[in-house]
Design an enzyme around this catalytic site. Structure first.
Site, short mmCIF file in Angstrom:
data_model
loop_
_atom_site.label_atom_id
_atom_site.label_comp_id
_atom_site.label_asym_id
_atom_site.label_seq_id
_atom_site.Cartn_x
_atom_site.Cartn_y
_atom_site.Cartn_z
N GLU A 53 30.30 7.49 -139.07
CA GLU A 53 31.21 8.58 -139.46
C GLU A 53 31.80 8.36 -140.85
O GLU A 53 32.99 8.62 -141.08
CB GLU A 53 32.35 8.71 -138.44
CG GLU A 53 31.87 8.89 -137.01
CD GLU A 53 32.98 9.21 -136.00
OE1 GLU A 53 34.12 9.47 -136.42
OE2 GLU A 53 32.68 9.20 -134.79
N GLU A 109 36.15 5.06 -128.99
CA GLU A 109 37.56 4.77 -129.24
C GLU A 109 38.29 4.23 -128.01
O GLU A 109 39.41 4.64 -127.71
CB GLU A 109 38.25 6.01 -129.81
CG GLU A 109 37.58 6.47 -131.09
CD GLU A 109 38.27 7.64 -131.79
OE1 GLU A 109 39.28 8.14 -131.27
OE2 GLU A 109 37.80 8.03 -132.87
C1 XIL Z 1 37.22 14.91 -135.15
C2 XIL Z 1 36.66 16.17 -135.75
O1 XIL Z 1 36.12 15.88 -137.01
C3 XIL Z 1 37.72 17.23 -135.86
O2 XIL Z 1 37.16 18.46 -136.26
C4 XIL Z 1 38.44 17.41 -134.52
O3 XIL Z 1 39.51 18.30 -134.67
C5 XIL Z 1 38.94 16.08 -133.99
O4 XIL Z 1 37.85 15.16 -133.92
N1 XIL Z 1 36.41 9.88 -134.69
C6 XIL Z 1 35.50 10.52 -133.90
C7 XIL Z 1 35.30 11.98 -134.04
O5 XIL Z 1 34.76 9.85 -133.16
O6 XIL Z 1 34.94 12.59 -132.84
C8 XIL Z 1 36.52 12.67 -134.63
O7 XIL Z 1 36.15 14.01 -134.91
C9 XIL Z 1 36.96 11.94 -135.88
C10 XIL Z 1 37.33 10.52 -135.59
#
Ligand code: XIL
Length: 387
Positions: free
Chosen positions: A287, A174
């Site tokens: 994801e 990100e």
């Molecule tokens: C998210 C988790 O799913 C949550 O449990 C946490 O509170 C915040 O992070 N993109 C990503 C992940 O790369 O690391 C994120 O995960 C969701 C969005």
């Protein structure tokens, strides 16, 4: 009495057995997604909570289902820097060691034959779950040279400890801003950017490759799946790294979607993965989840419209199809698979029911859509073996 009873039970069992073998194929229990995906040579994974696995959540169903349905696992939060990196030279290895073993040992993942994706070495934003607190607090006193040393030491510590056990890392996550800005590659204004400029990306990839030369290394991003300025930035960063001789495997594409995001052959999603392929980069779906409006805001188990679950199923299938159709796809991963443990309701109240199974671990239409697509006969257009 007893032998008679046993004989009777035995006769009943063999009756059931012969009945079962006569069932039409469609009524028999079908293979797990893991089995079907491995027949297609597709790595098929999920994010999972190590805490949930360790605590035998849901009376062990969480653990069993994770091992049965997937052959790749990515800790949802436990490999993020704030979870491991407690201070300079201070690390909490407890969860990661449980999953994959301290040096010389194995853990739950190996015992269950799951490949491990590491997530994430540098989470390029300044939130509590992305940047360790101690770094944020000391920002004003940390020089660029110190920041570079910290980055080096952390990446070497983590990647070396699990060398050969984590087959792929999200090295930087990100990094690109949601809105255009004047930074190179539209980079987000983060601690690492402020200290090192765009070089933090280059250094992170270099350090990761030094520590485990055989690991796949990804630049992971959201909202950069189709064609657009964000995916242009990902593409430009990958080319920049390659041009400088820095090893990078490709793009991690998060694929957090809603039911308004259909994908069709030849569209911008296909164009994006083709341009990556042409430039020598692979990608992974990292994801995937597809949220729908729900009647229980903040809880998120119940879809407002049953028909939305059909649209959701179609989108899951479309993303899988993109993976199967693309010679440069290295894997397909969902961000959790059961609605009770999905992150969506907490971040998007009013949305939820985003995964493959409902709040009782019952497969939803999306699960069956993947099952069907994975089990479909292989044709010239969906038959690329994934590696
Ligand atoms: C998210 C988790 O799913 C949550 O449990 C946490 O509170 C915040 O992070 N993109 C990503 C992940 O790369 O690391 C994120 O995960 C969701 C969005």
């Amino acid at each position: 009495m007893v032998p008679n009873r046993l004989a009777c039970a035995g006769a009943l069992l063999s009756l059931f057995a012969s009945f079962a073998t006569c069932l039409p194929a469609s009524a028999q229990k079908t293979a797990s997604l893991r089995t079907l995906a491995s027949q297609r040579k597709l790595r098929f994974g999920t994010a999972a909570g190590i805490g949930l696995l360790r605590s035998d959540a849901d009376a062990g169903v969480y653990r069993n289902t994770t091992a049965t349905e997937f052959d790749m696992i990515e800790p949802e939060n436990e490999f993020k820097p704030p979870a491991i990196w407690l201070g300079p030279d201070t690390y909490d290895w407890s969860n990661a060691d449980w999953l994959i073993g301290a040096p010389g040992q194995t853990g739950w993942a190996q015992a269950n034959h799951l490949a491990v994706r590491g997530h994430v070495l540098v989470y390029a934003r300044d939130d509590g779950y992305t940047l360790p607190d101690w770094l944020r607090k000391r920002e004003s006193t940390i020089t660029p040279a110190q920041a570079r040393q910290y980055l080096h030491d952390y990446i070497h510590a983590v990647v070396s400890r699990y060398r050969g056990k984590v087959f792929a890392w999200d090295v930087v996550n990100e990094a690109i801003d949601d809105n255009p800005n004047s930074n190179p590659y539209r980079l987000r204004n983060s601690f690492w950017y402020r200290k090192l400029g765009p070089d933090f990306i280059k250094l992170a990839f270099q350090y990761a490759h030094e520590a485990d030369p055989r690991a796949q290394l990804y630049l992971n991003e959201y909202g950069a799946e189709g064609m657009g300025s964000k995916s242009d930035a990902v593409f430009d960063i990958l080319k920049w790294l390659k041009h400088q001789g820095v090893y990078v495997t490709g793009a991690g594409m998060q694929y957090h979607l809603s039911i308004d995001d259909p994908i069709t052959a030849g569209d911008a999603h296909y164009q994006n993965v083709s341009r990556l392929h042409a430039a020598g980069f692979t990608f992974m779906v990292t994801e995937l989840d597809v949220h729908v409006p729900v009647t229980d805001p903040g809880i998120g188990f119940h879809a407002s419209n049953v028909a939305d679950l059909d649209r959701q199923a179609a989108i899951y299938r479309e993303v899988l199809q993109l993976a199967l159709n693309s010679p440069n796809c290295r894997g397909f991963q969902v961000w959790g698979y059961v609605d009770t443990h999905s992150w969506i309701p907490a971040v998007s109240p009013g949305r939820g029911a985003a995964t493959l199974m409902d709040d009782h671990y019952q497969p939803k239409r999306a699960y069956y859509a993947l099952q069907q697509a994975l089990g479909a006969p292989v044709t010239a257009s969906n038959g690329f073996a994934l590696h």
